[in-house]
Design a protein around this motif. Structure first.
Motif, PDB file in Angstrom:
ATOM      1  N   VAL A  38      -4.119   8.782  16.283  1.00  0.00           N
ATOM      2  CA  VAL A  38      -3.982   7.864  16.193  1.00  0.00           C
ATOM      3  C   VAL A  38      -3.189   6.510  16.604  1.00  0.00           C
ATOM      4  O   VAL A  38      -4.037   6.007  15.056  1.00  0.00           O
ATOM      5  N   PHE A  39      -2.291   5.810  16.854  1.00  0.00           N
ATOM      6  CA  PHE A  39      -1.605   4.708  17.408  1.00  0.00           C
ATOM      7  C   PHE A  39      -0.852   4.942  15.552  1.00  0.00           C
ATOM      8  O   PHE A  39      -0.593   3.583  14.829  1.00  0.00           O
ATOM      9  N   ARG A  40      -0.312   5.817  15.206  1.00  0.00           N
ATOM     10  CA  ARG A  40       0.018   5.929  13.872  1.00  0.00           C
ATOM     11  C   ARG A  40       1.998   6.577  14.403  1.00  0.00           C
ATOM     12  O   ARG A  40       2.408   7.001  15.260  1.00  0.00           O
ATOM     13  N   ALA A  41       2.840   5.537  13.471  1.00  0.00           N
ATOM     14  CA  ALA A  41       4.043   5.653  14.099  1.00  0.00           C
ATOM     15  C   ALA A  41       5.033   6.006  12.405  1.00  0.00           C
ATOM     16  O   ALA A  41       4.034   5.228  11.510  1.00  0.00           O
ATOM     17  N   SER A  42       6.071   6.298  12.540  1.00  0.00           N
ATOM     18  CA  SER A  42       6.940   6.019  11.508  1.00  0.00           C
ATOM     19  C   SER A  42       7.416   4.718  10.770  1.00  0.00           C
ATOM     20  O   SER A  42       7.132   4.597  10.154  1.00  0.00           O
ATOM     21  N   ASN A  91      -4.390   4.772   9.046  1.00  0.00           N
ATOM     22  CA  ASN A  91      -2.670   4.716  10.365  1.00  0.00           C
ATOM     23  C   ASN A  91      -2.754   3.382  11.057  1.00  0.00           C
ATOM     24  O   ASN A  91      -1.880   3.013  11.946  1.00  0.00           O
ATOM     25  N   MET A  92      -2.988   1.875  10.697  1.00  0.00           N
ATOM     26  CA  MET A  92      -2.404   0.853  10.870  1.00  0.00           C
ATOM     27  C   MET A  92      -2.228  -0.166   9.524  1.00  0.00           C
ATOM     28  O   MET A  92      -2.749   0.164   8.569  1.00  0.00           O
ATOM     29  N   VAL A  93      -1.427  -0.872   9.857  1.00  0.00           N
ATOM     30  CA  VAL A  93      -0.963  -2.147   8.437  1.00  0.00           C
ATOM     31  C   VAL A  93      -2.438  -2.920   8.717  1.00  0.00           C
ATOM     32  O   VAL A  93      -3.112  -3.031   9.727  1.00  0.00           O
ATOM     33  N   GLY A  94      -2.533  -2.934   7.077  1.00  0.00           N
ATOM     34  CA  GLY A  94      -3.404  -4.761   6.886  1.00  0.00           C
ATOM     35  C   GLY A  94      -3.662  -5.813   7.551  1.00  0.00           C
ATOM     36  O   GLY A  94      -5.096  -6.014   7.826  1.00  0.00           O
ATOM     37  N   LYS A  95      -3.262  -6.100   7.829  1.00  0.00           N
ATOM     38  CA  LYS A  95      -3.003  -7.789   8.605  1.00  0.00           C
ATOM     39  C   LYS A  95      -1.907  -7.477   9.522  1.00  0.00           C
ATOM     40  O   LYS A  95      -0.166  -7.412   9.443  1.00  0.00           O
ATOM     41  N   PHE A  96      -2.109  -7.610  10.970  1.00  0.00           N
ATOM     42  CA  PHE A  96      -1.087  -8.369  12.057  1.00  0.00           C
ATOM     43  C   PHE A  96      -1.888  -8.875  12.589  1.00  0.00           C
ATOM     44  O   PHE A  96      -3.223  -9.308  13.169  1.00  0.00           O
ATOM     45  N   LYS A  97      -1.536  -9.377  13.732  1.00  0.00           N
ATOM     46  CA  LYS A  97      -1.495 -10.118  14.991  1.00  0.00           C
ATOM     47  C   LYS A  97      -0.781  -9.466  16.444  1.00  0.00           C
ATOM     48  O   LYS A  97       0.251  -9.162  16.371  1.00  0.00           O
ATOM     49  N   PHE A  98      -1.729  -9.991  17.347  1.00  0.00           N
ATOM     50  CA  PHE A  98      -1.284  -9.180  18.647  1.00  0.00           C
ATOM     51  C   PHE A  98      -1.062 -10.449  19.753  1.00  0.00           C
ATOM     52  O   PHE A  98      -2.646 -10.043  19.745  1.00  0.00           O
ATOM     53  N   LYS A  99      -0.618 -10.715  20.264  1.00  0.00           N
ATOM     54  CA  LYS A  99      -0.223 -11.240  21.402  1.00  0.00           C
ATOM     55  C   LYS A  99      -0.011 -10.845  22.661  1.00  0.00           C
ATOM     56  O   LYS A  99       1.155 -11.111  23.004  1.00  0.00           O
ATOM     57  N   GLU A 100      -0.321 -11.594  23.633  1.00  0.00           N
ATOM     58  CA  GLU A 100       0.537 -10.762  25.291  1.00  0.00           C
ATOM     59  C   GLU A 100       0.543 -12.293  25.964  1.00  0.00           C
ATOM     60  O   GLU A 100      -1.107 -12.913  26.438  1.00  0.00           O
ATOM     61  N   SER A 126      -0.020   6.245  23.632  1.00  0.00           N
ATOM     62  CA  SER A 126      -0.933   7.663  23.135  1.00  0.00           C
ATOM     63  C   SER A 126       0.487   8.839  22.475  1.00  0.00           C
ATOM     64  O   SER A 126       0.052   9.415  21.031  1.00  0.00           O
ATOM     65  N   CYS A 127       1.818   8.701  22.290  1.00  0.00           N
ATOM     66  CA  CYS A 127       3.010   9.077  21.933  1.00  0.00           C
ATOM     67  C   CYS A 127       3.497   7.685  20.780  1.00  0.00           C
ATOM     68  O   CYS A 127       4.051   6.777  21.960  1.00  0.00           O
ATOM     69  N   GLU A 128       4.118   8.064  20.345  1.00  0.00           N
ATOM     70  CA  GLU A 128       5.165   7.265  19.189  1.00  0.00           C
ATOM     71  C   GLU A 128       6.800   7.238  20.410  1.00  0.00           C
ATOM     72  O   GLU A 128       6.893   7.849  20.640  1.00  0.00           O
TER      73      GLU A 128
END
Length: 411
Positions: A38-42, A91-100, A126-128
């Protein structure tokens, strides 16, 4: 009333010859593991992007779009800040921000452009996603300017500069009203969402659009047309064909007189809209699929991948030409279903012998004619002369020259 005895889940007793209880061993059960990452990408940026799109669409599920958007909707935003440190680091980086930016505005635009929320979410989360040039991804990232695409190729995401974000904010209200007025029938980029992602203290601004070339057909030729002739030819570094290649190859977009009038009228309206906003340097992205060549490629592919078992079933290996995967009419019917979904796809005219499928739309429409462009215009004019058809000219001159080129390109 007799009560039923509860069966033991841990062990079962079986009588042997001596009437002594014997414990029957149970099989060890393996713990369930999710096969889907889930939500994992290179790339960590893509992981955060996938996560953010999913969260955004889910939050908007129960939001009703008002019949009339207010000025505050064009300034609104939603913001999420995550600090997990080492938690869930696989699965995810430890610290991030997401703004829409402007969530209700872009949700409304997705609806008007015929993009369903569930499909939008699935395609982008759902897919990278994948980068346009895998080998140059690092170089593009350093320049802060690149594209990546959804797995199904229906959406393209552009990473752009903060100046373009400001300009997009300044014209979003006008762009929205124009899209509503045209009922979504436009060759302008169909903007679907805009985000800002911060990873490792680096900010990335992104805008999601429909992919103009999103057809399940191979694009045999790709052009970038501006109506300019100076330095407008393909090179080894940039293999995309341009205006000089289009003219030297005597290429024409053969859609027939009726469609030609409709397309040119649509282009004329879009170009006037851009000119009023002082926008220039845009171009028409054109993808060409040759139907006969596509059929031949598919036939060769099927022959190469056919198993020897097919021959054992009584098929005649010497009569391969009679077994065509699909004829031209069938392929046209299949692609025709995608025209209304995409909005950028057209067939060549029925009278044309060499059938083609055209995908085209306007791109790079966020460049304003400012002091930098005026200086570039002066420099190129001094180098090539006042009569040279350079790409950097005033918006009014640019739109006029662009439409003259397009009126000759469509037949």
């Amino acid at each position: 009333m007799l009560k039923k005895k509860k069966k033991s889940k841990k062990k079962t007793f079986v009588r042997n010859g001596d009437d002594m209880p014997e414990v029957k061993k149970q099989k060890k059960r393996k713990a369930f593991k999710m096969k889907k990452k889930v939500f994992r990408a290179s790339d960590p940026l893509l992981s955060v992007f996938m996560w953010g799109v999913h969260q955004s669409v889910e939050q908007l599920t129960h939001c009703t779009i008002p019949p009339l958007l207010l000025d505050t909707d064009f300034k609104a935003f939603s913001k999420i800040s995550i600090e997990n440190y080492n938690f869930n680091s696989d699965n995810m980086v430890g610290k991030f921000k997401f703004k829409e930016y402007c969530p209700l505005v872009f949700k409304n635009l997705r609806e008007r452009f015929g993009v369903k929320e569930a499909l939008f979410n699935q395609a982008l989360s759902s897919c990278e996603p994948y980068y346009e040039c895998q080998g140059d991804a690092v170089k593009e990232k350093e320049r802060g300017h690149k594209y990546f695409y959804s797995k199904d190729n229906k959406f393209v995401v552009k990473i752009f500069h903060s100046e373009e974000v400001e300009f997009m904010h300044s014209i979003l209200n006008v762009y929205y009203n124009y899209a509503v007025e045209k009922g979504g029938q436009t060759l302008l980029p169909q903007y679907l969402a805009m985000y800002k992602i911060t990873v490792s203290n680096i900010e990335y601004h992104m805008i999601v659009m429909k992919n103009i070339l999103a057809v399940n057909l191979r694009i045999h030729k790709k052009y970038d047309l501006k109506g300019s002739k100076v330095d407008r030819a393909a090179t080894d570094k940039d293999p995309t064909l341009k205006d000089c290649d289009f003219l030297n190859g005597e290429m024409k977009i053969r859609v027939g007189e009726e469609k030609r009038k409709q397309i040119l009228a649509m282009l004329e309206s879009d170009v006037q809209f851009l000119s009023q906003l002082k926008i220039m340097d845009y171009s028409l992205l054109l993808g060409v699929h040759n139907v006969a060549k596509g059929l031949e490629e598919e036939r060769e592919f099927n022959e190469e991948n056919s198993s020897s078992d097919d021959l054992l079933d009584g098929e005649d290996s010497n009569n391969k030409d009679s077994d065509v995967p699909m004829d031209i009419e069938e392929e046209e019917d299949e692609v025709e279903d995608q025209i209304y979904e995409n909005g950028y796809t057209y067939f060549s005219d029925e009278s044309v012998d060499d059938k083609e499928v055209y995908c085209f739309g306007l791109i790079d429409v966020l460049t304003k004619y400012n002091a930098t462009k005026r200086a570039a215009h002066t420099a190129k004019t001094m180098k090539h002369g006042s009569g040279a058809e350079i790409s950097t000219v005033r918006p009014e001159s640019y739109s006029k020259r662009f439409m003259e080129f397009m009126s000759n390109a469509f037949v």
